[in-house]
Design a protein around this motif. Structure first.
Motif, PDB file in Angstrom:
ATOM      1  N   ASP A   1     -10.036  26.850 -31.371  1.00 38.22           N
ATOM      2  CA  ASP A   1      -9.894  28.276 -31.604  1.00 38.22           C
ATOM      3  C   ASP A   1     -10.720  28.583 -32.851  1.00 38.22           C
ATOM      4  O   ASP A   1     -10.852  27.741 -33.734  1.00 38.22           O
ATOM      5  N   VAL A   2     -11.325  29.772 -32.929  1.00 37.96           N
ATOM      6  CA  VAL A   2     -12.144  30.052 -34.097  1.00 37.96           C
ATOM      7  C   VAL A   2     -11.373  30.713 -35.221  1.00 37.96           C
ATOM      8  O   VAL A   2     -11.417  30.298 -36.359  1.00 37.96           O
ATOM      9  N   SER A   3     -10.663  31.733 -34.912  1.00 38.15           N
ATOM     10  CA  SER A   3     -10.039  32.474 -36.008  1.00 38.15           C
ATOM     11  C   SER A   3      -8.626  32.911 -35.649  1.00 38.15           C
ATOM     12  O   SER A   3      -8.071  33.797 -36.271  1.00 38.15           O
ATOM     13  N   GLY A   4      -8.090  32.324 -34.616  1.00 37.81           N
ATOM     14  CA  GLY A   4      -6.704  32.642 -34.315  1.00 37.81           C
ATOM     15  C   GLY A   4      -6.423  33.447 -33.061  1.00 37.81           C
ATOM     16  O   GLY A   4      -5.294  33.427 -32.589  1.00 37.81           O
ATOM     17  N   PRO A   5      -7.402  34.187 -32.490  1.00 41.00           N
ATOM     18  CA  PRO A   5      -7.038  35.030 -31.349  1.00 41.00           C
ATOM     19  C   PRO A   5      -6.469  34.247 -30.160  1.00 41.00           C
ATOM     20  O   PRO A   5      -5.499  34.703 -29.542  1.00 41.00           O
ATOM     21  N   ALA A   6      -7.001  33.083 -29.868  1.00 39.46           N
ATOM     22  CA  ALA A   6      -6.514  32.332 -28.708  1.00 39.46           C
ATOM     23  C   ALA A   6      -5.053  31.946 -28.915  1.00 39.46           C
ATOM     24  O   ALA A   6      -4.217  32.137 -28.030  1.00 39.46           O
TER      25      ALA A   6
ATOM     26  N   LEU B   1     -14.046  30.743 -28.553  1.00 42.27           N
ATOM     27  CA  LEU B   1     -13.738  29.364 -28.938  1.00 42.27           C
ATOM     28  C   LEU B   1     -15.024  28.689 -29.400  1.00 42.27           C
ATOM     29  O   LEU B   1     -16.120  29.217 -29.210  1.00 42.27           O
ATOM     30  N   ARG B   2     -14.855  27.503 -30.024  1.00 41.15           N
ATOM     31  CA  ARG B   2     -16.035  26.710 -30.396  1.00 41.15           C
ATOM     32  C   ARG B   2     -15.928  25.323 -29.807  1.00 41.15           C
ATOM     33  O   ARG B   2     -14.867  24.705 -29.809  1.00 41.15           O
ATOM     34  N   ARG B   3     -17.061  24.865 -29.257  1.00 45.65           N
ATOM     35  CA  ARG B   3     -17.101  23.511 -28.710  1.00 45.65           C
ATOM     36  C   ARG B   3     -18.403  22.888 -29.147  1.00 45.65           C
ATOM     37  O   ARG B   3     -19.472  23.439 -28.869  1.00 45.65           O
ATOM     38  N   ALA B   4     -18.299  21.762 -29.844  1.00 43.56           N
ATOM     39  CA  ALA B   4     -19.467  21.027 -30.341  1.00 43.56           C
ATOM     40  C   ALA B   4     -20.475  21.978 -30.991  1.00 43.56           C
ATOM     41  O   ALA B   4     -21.665  21.952 -30.695  1.00 43.56           O
ATOM     42  N   GLY B   5     -19.971  22.836 -31.860  1.00 44.01           N
ATOM     43  CA  GLY B   5     -20.859  23.720 -32.614  1.00 44.01           C
ATOM     44  C   GLY B   5     -21.339  24.941 -31.850  1.00 44.01           C
ATOM     45  O   GLY B   5     -22.065  25.773 -32.387  1.00 44.01           O
ATOM     46  N   ASP B   6     -20.965  25.079 -30.576  1.00 41.83           N
ATOM     47  CA  ASP B   6     -21.391  26.254 -29.800  1.00 41.83           C
ATOM     48  C   ASP B   6     -20.241  27.234 -29.626  1.00 41.83           C
ATOM     49  O   ASP B   6     -19.088  26.837 -29.510  1.00 41.83           O
ATOM     50  N   ASP B   7     -20.612  28.523 -29.535  1.00 39.40           N
ATOM     51  CA  ASP B   7     -19.615  29.542 -29.207  1.00 39.40           C
ATOM     52  C   ASP B   7     -19.428  29.564 -27.696  1.00 39.40           C
ATOM     53  O   ASP B   7     -20.395  29.617 -26.950  1.00 39.40           O
TER      54      ASP B   7
END
Ligand SMILES: Cc1cc2nc3c(=O)[nH]c(=O)nc-3n(C[C@H](O)[C@H](O)[C@H](O)COP(=O)(O)OP(=O)(O)OC[C@H]3O[C@@H](n4cnc5c(N)ncnc54)[C@H](O)[C@@H]3O)c2cc1C
Lengths: 66, 536
Positions: free
Chosen positions: B484-489, B436-442
């Motif tokens: 979510d970044v690219s769909g996996p979640a 996931l991404r939160r405030a620009g962090d992985d």
């Protein structure tokens, strides 16, 4: 072409294999052979398709030609 | 010459021997193996102090367990040691199975991306224990580690248990509200309570050797049925850190363990496996394997965890990995009961949930061991024909069993879970990780879940009366604070669903419309409080 290799059992394969070993447990070689004979006949009837059975028979026989 | 240098942990005279403390503890843990140490750390993270007693003062002698599964690593990560283990360990996910010298089949244990932890690492048990001891020492006020404190007797009390302990300075006695038996396969607590350890022994002997060798074998598990280098038997090869390789060789039931252990007999066998002789023997042992378990793991205030409760043969790496799932399951429950938030029934659910895990592990390990060690002419014939057919038939490859490797046990259908037909991830399953991404962090989903109850929603932000439970909301890529970044979640959990997640990161319930009443009911149920109506 009849595809005999395809898996139809999935995770149940292990369960069936264990049950098969258990069924043979403690049997004399003759009783074991008899058990297999009965099983083959019952399963053949379940398959119920002469062509499939012929192909299976040929596949099983391969071992004895080489 | 072992390459690992064993540093004694040190013994200090226990305060009881100078009459200082009352000698009553909330939780006493017998055994500082992987189970006992993880248990103490989990309790400490939840603020509950424990006393850990171990008869020894070094880590596991010989490497013993080497394969640690993804779920175990996720639990170790929650305990604060997972990253260190992955860094040191050899990561792998591919297994190859050979019949004779021909590869018949290979498997990939983690075909998808988007998980923080790998499918498996290989790491010697002595490193695992060392890292756990070091982590335990981060909690000096909560974990009292006592080495060279051997428990020689245990008795149940109406509200706890008593233990007699032997030390270099003499014996003492202590009492605990809860006593956790983490004292391994030969558990003294089990015999003190007179409990039967029912199961079976496999009439087969295996030579297990760790050898030091500078080679560049791939990071894969390789298993042979009837290889030419070890005729008629089976062999297993694993790579470990520090140029150590693990070799398991089946020897037959008639082998003489004393003789087989001798270096002059071990060396030629290993030379045939490797086709070279430039190696050192690090550790060797000859094992006979067993699958056994206690009928119950919970005996009032005495609770069995790990190998003291169940043992399996190692094919499938379900021993130590099963132990860590026990710890994960028990930790939060014991703490809830100790803190008065739940009744003893919650601890009984540990019994039911982990007996399911033990039975799964025993079934899989027994089947693998049976496949490897045919016990009659008929079994041998069936096995031979499976291996022969495996050359060109997929179904037969699936029957070839060199070990079904450890996966998280689902507790679906057991009483803490609320049936939720709409769930993508069924109640009872262990949560799946996702990037996931939160405030620009992985960030990783499992790291965010941590070790407390959480509500986890995906997609549209639902209006939730969370009843004091943390709410983690995962938005579509590019949308919310946590994305979510690219769909996996979304793929793994399903858009529009909200999950109630237990502190051990297993799903308790899932909701399409998460209203306060359903959340409260599921939360209570997960605490086993639905009967009493007590609020968690
Ligand atoms: C050859 C082999 C290979 C294996 N491979 C794997 C693998 O690849 N993956 C895997 O997951 N598992 C594997 N296992 C299993 C794994 O090693 C065990 O499941 C694991 O060690 C169990 O952990 P435990 O803490 O419950 O018990 P143990 O590791 O046995 O620890 C028990 C502790 O209690 C202490 N103790 C015992 N009696 C007393 C007493 N009376 N008083 C005080 N302290 C006491 C002992 O000193 C020890 O420190 C393997 C096992 C073997 C033998």
């Amino acid at each position: 072409m009849i595809d005999l290799g395809r898996d139809h059992l999935g995770a149940d394969g292990d369960v069936f294999y264990a049950a098969l070993l258990k069924a043979h447990e403690g049997f004399s070689p003759e009783d074991s052979a008899r058990l297999n004979a009965r099983l083959v006949l019952i399963l053949a009837n379940q398959v119920g398709d002469r062509e499939v059975l012929q192909a299976a028979l040929e596949k099983a026989m391969e071992r004895f030609h080489s | 010459m072992p390459s690992y240098s064993y540093q004694p942990f040190g013994y200090a005279p226990p305060p009881e021997l100078s009459g200082k403390t009352p000698g009553r503890y909330p939780v006493a843990i017998v055994g500082a193996g992987p189970t006992g140490l993880s248990m103490a750390i989990d309790l400490a993270l939840r603020g509950v102090p424990s006393l850990v007693l171990d008869d020894n003062d070094v880590v596991s002698v010989g490497s013993r367990a080497i394969c640690w599964a993804k779920r175990t690593l996720e639990i170790f990560d929650r305990l604060g040691v997972g990253e260190r283990m992955v860094e040191k360990g050899v990561t792998w996910k591919i297994g190859r199975v050979f019949h004779g010298d021909r590869e018949i089949y290979s498997f990939d244990l983690l075909p998808e991306d988007g998980h923080k932890m790998p499918a498996f690492i290989n790491l010697q048990q002595y490193y695992v224990e060392q890292y756990l001891v070091e982590r335990a020492r981060d909690f000096p006020d909560l974990i009292d580690l006592r080495f060279k404190n051997k428990v020689i007797g245990v008795a149940k009390l109406p509200d706890g248990a008593a233990a007699s302990v032997e030390t270099p300075d003499g014996p003492y006695r202590l009492e605990a509200d809860y006593l956790l038996a983490c004292d391994g396969a030969k558990s003294i607590v089990r015999s003190a309570l007179g409990l039967e350890f029912a199961g079976r022994l496999f009439e087969e002997r295996f030579l297990i050797a760790d050898i030091e060798l500078k080679a560049d074998f791939p990071s894969e598990r390789r298993f042979w049925f009837e290889p030419t280098f070890h005729a008629g038997q089976s062999a297993l090869l694993h790579k470990q850190p520090d140029n150590i390789y693990r070799i398991d060789l089946q020897l037959g039931w008639d082998a003489d363990p004393e003789r087989e252990r001798r270096p002059e007999n071990v060396r030629p066998r290993i030379e045939r496996v490797l086709g070279r002789s430039d190696f050192e023997i690090d550790w060797v042992s000859v094992y006979t394997f067993q699958c056994r378990r206690l009928e119950r793991f919970v005996h009032d205030r005495v609770i069995f965890v790990g190998d003291s409760a169940h043992i399996v043969s190692p094919f499938g790496a379900r021993g130590g990995n099963g132990c860590i799932q026990d710890v994960d399951n028990l930790g939060w429950k014991l703490v809830a009961v100790v803190k008065g938030q739940a009744g003893q029934g919650l601890i009984d659910s540990y019994n039911d949930e982990r007996i399911r895990g033990a039975d799964e592990n025993i079934a899989h390990s027994s089947r693998a061991t049976n496949f490897m060690t045919p016990k009659s002419a008929m079994e041998k014939m069936l096995r031979d024909e499976v291996l022969d057919l495996a050359a060109d038939m997929e179904f037969a490859r699936k029957l070839v069993n060199s070990g079904r490797l450890s996966v998280p046990c689902s507790v679906a259908g057991l009483r803490l879970q609320t049936p939720s037909p709409e769930a993508i991830l069924d109640p009872g399953a262990a949560c799946k990780d996702a990037p996931l991404r939160r405030a620009g962090d992985d960030v990783w989903l499992l790291n965010l879940l941590g070790g407390d109850f959480a509500l986890l929603s995906f997609g549209e932000h639902p209006r939730i009366e969370a009843n004091g439970i943390r709410h983690i909301h995962v938005a579509r890529p590019g949308e919310g604070e946590l994305q979510d970044v690219s769909g996996p979640a979304f793929e793994r959990y399903g858009e529009g669903l909200t999950y109630l997640v237990r502190p051990d990161q297993h799903v308790a319930a899932a909701f399409r419309t998460p209203d306060a009443a359903s959340i409260r009911a599921a939360h209570r149920r997960a605490f086993d409080n639905s009967q009493t109506g007590q609020n968690p």
